[in-house]
Design an enzyme around this catalytic site. Structure first.
Site, short mmCIF file in Angstrom:
data_model
loop_
_atom_site.label_atom_id
_atom_site.label_comp_id
_atom_site.label_asym_id
_atom_site.label_seq_id
_atom_site.Cartn_x
_atom_site.Cartn_y
_atom_site.Cartn_z
N ASP A 186 2.95 -7.97 14.06
CA ASP A 186 4.03 -7.23 13.37
C ASP A 186 4.34 -5.89 14.03
OD1 ASP A 186 5.99 -6.77 11.41
OD2 ASP A 186 4.58 -5.67 10.15
N ALA B 221 0.83 -1.20 0.00
CA ALA B 221 0.00 0.00 0.00
C ALA B 221 0.86 1.25 0.00
CB ALA B 221 -0.92 -0.01 1.22
#
Length: 155
Positions: A128, A2
């Site tokens: 993450d 993205a």
């Protein structure tokens, strides 16, 4: 996967607000799986309302483009802060490091304990957390900004 854009939202009168728009990279725009992941990330983040998690204002599709808009944080990510300190031969004060870690732990705990309307856990696991997705704003706010690989019981 993205890209991010800084955008200005204008209200009907003189109201203006900066937001960050996250959308799929053009090379992945034709891949339904990437589009689905982006929209799922936006919807998941939008469902979270905690002071140390970036606020998502809108999730949607405009024409052929999927996106979500989130609050703009005027500050720096912890990775950049650590890099600058290292480059200058400095160390971050331990009290600041502990405070940042505590606030991010609070955000993760909130996400992990998030429940559906029926009371069952969403079972969100971030997966993450890294210095590059923790933002420290110039006014002292600490926020987690990316749930891109978070796992929830819904997926």
């Amino acid at each position: 996967m993205a890209e991010l854009f800084l955008a200005r939202v204008a209200g009907p009168q003189t109201f203006e607000k900066l937001v960050v728009v996250k959308k799929i990279l053009p090379k992945f725009a034709d891949n339904p799986r990437f589009l689905q992941l982006l929209l799922e990330e936006g919807k998941l983040a939008a469902s979270l309302s905690q002071k140390n998690i970036v606020l998502v204002h809108d999730v949607g599709v405009s024409g052929s483009e999927s996106f979500f808009a989130m609050e703009y944080l005027h500050g720096q990510d912890v990775r950049s802060i650590l890099h600058r300190a290292w480059k200058n031969g400095d160390k971050l004060p331990i009290a600041h490091v502990v405070q940042i870690a505590k606030l991010i732990a609070d955000a993760l705990h909130y996400a992990h304990e998030k429940r559906r309307a029926d009371g069952s856990l969403l079972e969100i696991v971030h997966r993450d957390v890294s210095p590059s997705i923790v933002i420290v704003s110039y006014d002292g706010a600490v926020k987690l900004v990316d749930f891109g690989v978070a796992k929830a019981a819904t997926r």
